[in-house]
Design a protein around this motif. Sequence first.
Motif, PDB file in Angstrom:
ATOM      1  N   SER A 325      35.074   9.762   2.724  1.00  0.00           N
ATOM      2  CA  SER A 325      36.512   9.877   2.938  1.00  0.00           C
ATOM      3  C   SER A 325      36.805  11.198   3.609  1.00  0.00           C
ATOM      4  N   ILE A 326      37.528  11.120   4.716  1.00  0.00           N
ATOM      5  CA  ILE A 326      37.987  12.313   5.429  1.00  0.00           C
ATOM      6  C   ILE A 326      39.456  12.478   5.104  1.00  0.00           C
ATOM      7  N   PHE A 327      39.787  13.554   4.429  1.00  0.00           N
ATOM      8  CA  PHE A 327      41.158  13.782   3.978  1.00  0.00           C
ATOM      9  C   PHE A 327      42.102  13.906   5.176  1.00  0.00           C
ATOM     10  N   PRO A 328      43.304  13.302   5.116  1.00  0.00           N
ATOM     11  CA  PRO A 328      43.841  12.618   3.947  1.00  0.00           C
ATOM     12  C   PRO A 328      43.684  11.102   3.936  1.00  0.00           C
ATOM     13  N   ASN A 329      43.404  10.453   5.070  1.00  0.00           N
ATOM     14  CA  ASN A 329      43.661   9.010   5.122  1.00  0.00           C
ATOM     15  C   ASN A 329      42.614   8.181   5.844  1.00  0.00           C
ATOM     16  N   VAL A 330      41.370   8.664   5.908  1.00  0.00           N
ATOM     17  CA  VAL A 330      40.309   7.904   6.550  1.00  0.00           C
ATOM     18  C   VAL A 330      39.200   7.631   5.538  1.00  0.00           C
ATOM     19  N   SER A 331      38.832   6.366   5.381  1.00  0.00           N
ATOM     20  CA  SER A 331      37.722   5.971   4.521  1.00  0.00           C
ATOM     21  C   SER A 331      36.733   5.176   5.356  1.00  0.00           C
ATOM     22  N   MET A 332      35.422   5.372   5.076  1.00  0.00           N
ATOM     23  CA  MET A 332      34.400   4.710   5.879  1.00  0.00           C
ATOM     24  C   MET A 332      33.269   4.198   4.993  1.00  0.00           C
ATOM     25  N   ASN A 333      33.026   2.895   5.048  1.00  0.00           N
ATOM     26  CA  ASN A 333      31.802   2.326   4.502  1.00  0.00           C
ATOM     27  C   ASN A 333      30.764   2.358   5.613  1.00  0.00           C
ATOM     28  N   ILE A 334      29.760   3.213   5.484  1.00  0.00           N
ATOM     29  CA  ILE A 334      28.832   3.470   6.585  1.00  0.00           C
ATOM     30  C   ILE A 334      27.453   2.930   6.244  1.00  0.00           C
ATOM     31  N   HIS A 335      26.900   2.175   7.173  1.00  0.00           N
ATOM     32  CA  HIS A 335      25.556   1.640   7.056  1.00  0.00           C
ATOM     33  C   HIS A 335      24.796   1.955   8.337  1.00  0.00           C
ATOM     34  N   ALA A 336      23.500   1.755   8.313  1.00  0.00           N
ATOM     35  CA  ALA A 336      22.678   2.099   9.469  1.00  0.00           C
ATOM     36  C   ALA A 336      23.122   1.367  10.723  1.00  0.00           C
ATOM     37  N   GLU A 337      23.631   0.139  10.559  1.00  0.00           N
ATOM     38  CA  GLU A 337      23.957  -0.677  11.719  1.00  0.00           C
ATOM     39  C   GLU A 337      25.448  -0.962  11.882  1.00  0.00           C
ATOM     40  N   ASP A 338      26.285  -0.447  11.016  1.00  0.00           N
ATOM     41  CA  ASP A 338      27.709  -0.748  11.170  1.00  0.00           C
ATOM     42  C   ASP A 338      28.571   0.223  10.371  1.00  0.00           C
TER      43      ASP A 338
END
Length: 443
Positions: A325-338
């Motif tokens: 999560s990058i404050f204030p409003n960005v969330s990321m589910n991060i995987h090797a390919e996506d």
Amino acid sequence: MDVKRQVDIIRVNPQDWPNGTPAAKADDPDLGHDLIPADRYFSTHFMALEWDRLWSKVWLLGGRADDLKEPGDYISTDIGRESVLIVRQPDGSLRAFPNVCLHRGNRLRPEGLGNTENFRCMYHHWTYGLDGAITRVPDLDSFPQGAPPAGRLPALPCGEWGGFVWFSLNPDVEPLADYLGMIPAHLDPYHFERMAWVRDVTIEWDCNWKTSVDAFHENYHVQGIHPQLQWYLDDVNVQIDCYDKHSRYLVPFATISPRVALPSTIPPAIDHMMRKAGMDPADYEGRVSDIRHDLQRFIRANAPAQGKDFSELNDDQLTDDYHYSIFPNVSMNIHAEDIMMFRQRPHPTDPNKMFYDLWMFELVPEGEDWPERVRHQHFKHGDKSIGQVLDQDAFNLPTVQKGMQSSAFKGLWLSRQELRIRHFHHVLEQFIYGAHGHQPGDL
């Protein structure tokens, strides 16, 4: 079943990956256990404080850099009551400025993407260059006061990182690199610039933007509203790390939650993950509990032949969900390919509404053609499905928003599994109330 929290799930020594994502557990901050006041989710007063002290002060995600390849390419993006134009200049640099005509306040462009030689207001044809400078005012001699001061739209800070473009409404904002802090060192090894758009959706949700942020800051709710995921991931042995403004958790995938009995056959979701990597489940002779590590080894061995360079990622990153999560409003589910990225934006006037941007990107293997940019969609919650898991989240959030306004509910009662929510509100309070933070009587 006795389910215990563990934090020793990262087996790779970070020293073995000196240029990769740090995997070591960060010390947990001592943030107490006070209630997070419910009022701040629906109070118009707190919403106004957020605008004055948060949204107008920080760096914000504007869009994707590969949408700005050529001179004149622009992104028009809204945040609260403001709209901003981010424009690629002839020299390759970026410029950003308010999306408003200085004559009578008309928006120069609707929200979205485009390419132009200039920005001409459709009302009276005042015209602005790509750098925001006024280039034409029809009948200028009829204005005794002349053109507006400086003869241009005010410049806004903007920059690029990770294949994305960022902007701030604050002309005195700190450098983007300083604001992001540890984020580039953690995420650059994924090489987001190698991933292409596969989904671009905006959904109007009937909840406060923080209600949405909270939902993606913890895994405690998996056993509640996502029971099917327990056959695909370990929602108990999750590593939580809080940094200065940002945070993450690391969730083991291709494994089974200790909340459920270990199956004798490979669950469908893990079967799909194996097939996607090129591994035939029918040939697998190991135990279900061994699949995660065997799949990691298979991906490591076969990725180069598939045009995929994972040399900067540790083995767990080849299967697991690194959620940042990058404050204030960005969330990321991060995987090797996506990447599955969420941008949670406040409604301009109503604290009980928000805009939820769902952006998804997939790795383009070396040698394959870059796919055509996916088209943006915009709709209200309930009009279309956004996938089973996200539909489950979206269904729940309006009832959470309504329930928080009950006189019987005073605030959030958080567990250790929800540490990222407490950390998020701690950072929020520093922006709203200053260094002293939240005090009794504050919202």
